[in-house]
Design a protein around this motif. Sequence first.
Motif, PDB file in Angstrom:
ATOM      1  N   ALA A 100      48.001  -1.677  15.685  1.00 55.83           N
ATOM      2  CA  ALA A 100      47.771  -0.907  14.465  1.00 55.83           C
ATOM      3  C   ALA A 100      47.331  -1.814  13.320  1.00 55.83           C
ATOM      4  N   ASP A 101      47.964  -2.969  13.180  1.00 59.17           N
ATOM      5  CA  ASP A 101      47.595  -3.897  12.113  1.00 59.17           C
ATOM      6  C   ASP A 101      46.196  -4.462  12.352  1.00 59.17           C
ATOM      7  N   ARG A 151      43.716  -1.746  11.358  1.00 59.87           N
ATOM      8  CA  ARG A 151      43.657  -1.593   9.902  1.00 59.87           C
ATOM      9  C   ARG A 151      42.812  -2.691   9.283  1.00 59.87           C
ATOM     10  N   ARG A 152      43.004  -3.943   9.729  1.00 56.87           N
ATOM     11  CA  ARG A 152      42.242  -5.064   9.169  1.00 56.87           C
ATOM     12  C   ARG A 152      40.756  -4.969   9.501  1.00 56.87           C
ATOM     13  N   ARG A 200      43.359   5.666   8.902  1.00 54.63           N
ATOM     14  CA  ARG A 200      44.730   5.792   9.406  1.00 54.63           C
ATOM     15  C   ARG A 200      44.791   6.625  10.682  1.00 54.63           C
ATOM     16  N   VAL A 231      43.638   4.604  13.569  1.00 55.33           N
ATOM     17  CA  VAL A 231      44.653   3.607  13.925  1.00 55.33           C
ATOM     18  C   VAL A 231      45.709   4.235  14.814  1.00 55.33           C
ATOM     19  N   GLU A 232      46.181   5.407  14.443  1.00 56.57           N
ATOM     20  CA  GLU A 232      47.232   6.079  15.210  1.00 56.57           C
ATOM     21  C   GLU A 232      46.750   6.478  16.593  1.00 56.57           C
ATOM     22  N   SER A 262      46.031   3.186  18.832  1.00 58.04           N
ATOM     23  CA  SER A 262      47.239   2.415  19.128  1.00 58.04           C
ATOM     24  C   SER A 262      48.137   3.097  20.146  1.00 58.04           C
ATOM     25  N   THR A 302      32.542  -3.711   7.079  1.00 54.36           N
ATOM     26  CA  THR A 302      33.717  -3.995   7.899  1.00 54.36           C
ATOM     27  C   THR A 302      33.316  -3.954   9.369  1.00 54.36           C
ATOM     28  N   TRP A 353      34.642  -2.071  11.579  1.00 57.66           N
ATOM     29  CA  TRP A 353      34.615  -0.655  11.975  1.00 57.66           C
ATOM     30  C   TRP A 353      33.322   0.010  11.515  1.00 57.66           C
ATOM     31  N   ASP A 412      40.443  -7.924   2.532  1.00 56.19           N
ATOM     32  CA  ASP A 412      41.150  -7.165   3.570  1.00 56.19           C
ATOM     33  C   ASP A 412      40.784  -5.686   3.405  1.00 56.19           C
ATOM     34  N   PRO A 413      40.083  -5.052   4.353  1.00 51.10           N
ATOM     35  CA  PRO A 413      39.672  -5.607   5.648  1.00 51.10           C
ATOM     36  C   PRO A 413      38.498  -6.574   5.530  1.00 51.10           C
TER      37      PRO A 413
END
Length: 339
Positions: free
Chosen positions: A129-130, A133-134, A139, A142-143, A146, A282, A284, A331-332
């Motif tokens: 997850a971290d 995010r980076r 969100r 990420v969920e 992960s 980024t 992503w 960050d990111p």
Amino acid sequence: MKSRRRPYSEQRPTDAGGGVWSVPVPIPGSPLGYTLVYAIESPAGPVLVDAGWNHPEAWLALRDGLSSIGMDVREVRGVVVTHYHPDHAGLAGRVREESGAWIAMHEADIAMVKLLRGFDAGGHREFRADMLRRAGAARVEVEEVSAHQPRPPALPDRTLHDGDLIDLPGRRLRTVWTPGHTPGHICLHLEDAGRIFTGDHVLPAITPHIAVYPYDRADVDPLSDFLESLEKVAALGDLEALPAHEWVFQDTAARATEIHTHHEEKLVRLAALLAEAGEPLTIWETAARMTWNRSWEELSAMLRGMAAGEAAAHLRTLEVRGVIRRTPEVDPVRFALHS
């Protein structure tokens, strides 16, 4: 290259000649369909190259597939794992339980197995997850990404290094370290037959996943490692390839060169994409703008995570080559062309 891939339902154990057999083992829920596990005959019992995904259906396919070609899984001498991914290493532990076989893997991938086995489920999800995010994932992404994580494979009991001969009486099967797809990926050169087990390194119609994990690492460059490994295999000459997916094919060197060219062209397109963006992106955002086999919106959460890893690997190589730079202390993390 036109695909000749057939669905798993049409696959059968096959005599590949020269004392080598292939046994298709399904990968439940994967578009790849199956892993080709190879069984090499020896007076002391068969040695397997890879073992397949750890799943009841896959276990039955491996056990019964070996039985159909006159081999008993309880007599397997050893399992050489080309790399630690679950569709290759997953059933190695089960084979060892049944037969007492040894499991061999390159030292760099053994380190990865130890790392994965050191995480509890919650710790690994938090790590992923971290990382996401980076990289700039939202969100909800990420969920979703992960949530998917297979169990780590069994810990091998034999360590391989580049150039090692495998414990296979009567044959000369040599370890060829080919990092890129994983840090410890290996091919296996059957020197007495002019053949090479390529794992995921050289496949006939698709290219292996090359990624950076965590995405923003700046101390590794797996794509450059992979390109060098392609050159290393090409230098072995015109060998017959026995890959872990798809089908057996001729002239490994030509296909390795073709894959090398594919990635160099992809790097050129990525640099052009960053130039067109006009602002730092980024990881992503970069992945979302790259071309995949379907649109970004159509990719599942898991495939988006893999695409981001591949984008990160190509960004890292451009960074190492001095074509792009990462924005410091942001960050990111973001990347842009050198001005």
